[in-house]
Write a protein that holds these residues in place. Structure first.
Motif, PDB file in Angstrom:
ATOM      1  N   HIS A 136       0.836  -1.199   0.000  1.00  0.00           N
ATOM      2  CA  HIS A 136       0.000   0.000   0.000  1.00  0.00           C
ATOM      3  C   HIS A 136       0.877   1.258   0.000  1.00  0.00           C
ATOM      4  O   HIS A 136       0.526   2.266  -0.618  1.00  0.00           O
ATOM      5  N   GLN A 140       1.538   4.563  -3.225  1.00  0.00           N
ATOM      6  CA  GLN A 140       1.362   6.000  -3.015  1.00  0.00           C
ATOM      7  C   GLN A 140       2.104   6.757  -4.107  1.00  0.00           C
ATOM      8  O   GLN A 140       2.898   6.197  -4.844  1.00  0.00           O
ATOM      9  N   GLU A 144      -1.414   6.071  -6.275  1.00  0.00           N
ATOM     10  CA  GLU A 144      -2.280   6.103  -5.093  1.00  0.00           C
ATOM     11  C   GLU A 144      -3.766   5.909  -5.425  1.00  0.00           C
ATOM     12  O   GLU A 144      -4.537   5.447  -4.594  1.00  0.00           O
ATOM     13  N   HIS A 145      -4.168   6.258  -6.674  1.00  0.00           N
ATOM     14  CA  HIS A 145      -5.574   6.075  -7.044  1.00  0.00           C
ATOM     15  C   HIS A 145      -5.915   4.602  -7.265  1.00  0.00           C
ATOM     16  O   HIS A 145      -7.084   4.247  -7.402  1.00  0.00           O
ATOM     17  N   THR A 147      -5.073   2.182  -5.070  1.00  0.00           N
ATOM     18  CA  THR A 147      -5.172   1.507  -3.780  1.00  0.00           C
ATOM     19  C   THR A 147      -6.320   2.085  -2.957  1.00  0.00           C
ATOM     20  O   THR A 147      -6.738   3.230  -3.165  1.00  0.00           O
ATOM     21  N   ARG A 150      -4.994   5.885   1.285  1.00  0.00           N
ATOM     22  CA  ARG A 150      -4.092   6.970   0.907  1.00  0.00           C
ATOM     23  C   ARG A 150      -3.551   7.648   2.156  1.00  0.00           C
ATOM     24  O   ARG A 150      -4.244   7.724   3.176  1.00  0.00           O
ATOM     25  N   SER A 152      -2.760  10.374   4.697  1.00  0.00           N
ATOM     26  CA  SER A 152      -3.392  11.641   5.059  1.00  0.00           C
ATOM     27  C   SER A 152      -2.314  12.687   5.313  1.00  0.00           C
ATOM     28  O   SER A 152      -1.211  12.377   5.746  1.00  0.00           O
ATOM     29  N   THR A 160       2.528  15.120   3.813  1.00  0.00           N
ATOM     30  CA  THR A 160       2.345  13.783   4.354  1.00  0.00           C
ATOM     31  C   THR A 160       3.410  13.501   5.404  1.00  0.00           C
ATOM     32  O   THR A 160       4.508  14.067   5.360  1.00  0.00           O
ATOM     33  N   GLN A 166       3.962   7.449   8.100  1.00  0.00           N
ATOM     34  CA  GLN A 166       3.215   6.929   6.963  1.00  0.00           C
ATOM     35  C   GLN A 166       2.799   5.486   7.221  1.00  0.00           C
ATOM     36  O   GLN A 166       1.664   5.097   6.927  1.00  0.00           O
TER      37      GLN A 166
END
Length: 315
Positions: A136, A140, A144-145, A147, A150, A152, A160, A166
């Protein structure tokens, strides 16, 4: 110590275990750091729909480098280093099972197949939760779209969080969405990928090494033959098991629970060609990995020989 044709095989009882584990940790860490970028690229290629993001291995490499820098190629690496535990577990299980099977069969192929399969079973039980989190993190940035989770941003800076922040962020999201079982998502697919891969790799490795020893001059160092046999075995195993590796990556990243449903959907969307996704990246990473692994592992075993055996061995 047993001999298979012209290739001498160092067995578990021949090793100084303190040296074996001390040198082994350094070797495993070096290998993982070397091949991690290719692993990240392979994961993104396998998860993307069609060629929505990258057109291939090298395209992915340069796009990630331009967009995310070198750090982008090492997303999730820190958490992935915890697989050092599974690496040591794998080596120990492999050697111990080989020793146990030798009581019932002296056939090296049988010993390698059984030991490789069981070693992978034990190691994957440790590795899968680490892989779920690291994959995961790998997704990123540009991916990232693709998974469910994402990273924060820090509400004050808009940036981030760094490294372990993370990791904690992703771990929290996985647990909130799926509970503890979420960390073992794709466990079945992982076993169906890596047990056959490991069970196939070791017998082919010894087979290729033996065939090469028959063709090479008698004074050719065994380590050279082994360094060639390793990549040949790796390419063979990667080609055979890549379809299941694609399914494993999608199950773990997309959050699906059904291997058969993922299998069916992949065929519908991308045809059987979809099962070759990431194969070139896997082969590209497996060849240097196999060379480093074989040279490192065989050297490790030679360096870990019990002192009273060192002078009596010739390579």
């Amino acid at each position: 110590m047993h001999q298979k044709g012209n290739i001498q095989i160092i067995e578990w009882e021949d090793l100084d275990k303190k040296k074996f584990y001390s040198f082994g940790i350094f070797m495993t860490m070096t290998i993982r750091a070397t091949v991690y970028p290719a692993t990240l690229i392979r994961t993104r290629l396998q998860v993307q729909r069609g060629k929505s993001l990258y057109n291939g291995t090298f395209d992915a490499f340069f796009k990630i480098l331009r967009s995310e820098g070198v750090r982008g190629l090492y997303r999730g690496f820190m958490v992935n280093t915890f697989t050092l535990i599974s690496g040591q577990t794998y080596m120990t299980t492999y050697e111990l099972v080989r020793k146990y099977v030798s009581y019932y069969s002296e056939n090296n192929t049988v010993k390698s197949l059984v030991a490789g399969g069981l070693a992978s079973l034990v190691a994957q039980s440790i590795t899968v939760p680490i892989d779920v989190v690291s994959q995961h993190l790998m997704m990123q940035g540009q991916g990232e779209h693709l998974t469910r989770f994402r990273l924060s941003s820090n509400t004050e800076t808009g940036k981030t969080k760094k490294v372990f922040g993370q990791t904690r962020n992703i771990v929290t999201q996985i647990f909130a969405a799926d509970g503890f079982p979420g960390f073992y998502r794709g466990y079945g697919a992982s076993l169906l990928t890596y047990i056959p891969n490991s069970a196939v790799w070791w017998p082919f490795y010894h087979f290729y090494a033996e065939q090469l020893s028959k063709l090479a001059p008698s004074d050719c160092p065994h380590l050279i033959l082994q360094a060639v046999a390793g990549p040949l075995a790796a390419v063979t195993a990667a080609t055979i098991t890549n379809p299941m590796d694609v399914i494993r990556a999608r199950v773990q990243v997309e959050g699906t629970t059904s291997i058969t449903e993922t299998f069916r959907r992949l065929i519908e969307e991308e045809g059987y060609f979809g099962f070759t996704k990431g194969l070139s990246a896997r082969i590209i990473s497996s060849i240097p990995t196999a060379i480093v692994l074989v040279v490192g592992y065989e050297t490790l075993k030679k360096m870990s020989l019990r002192p009273e055996l060192v002078d009596s061995r010739h390579w």
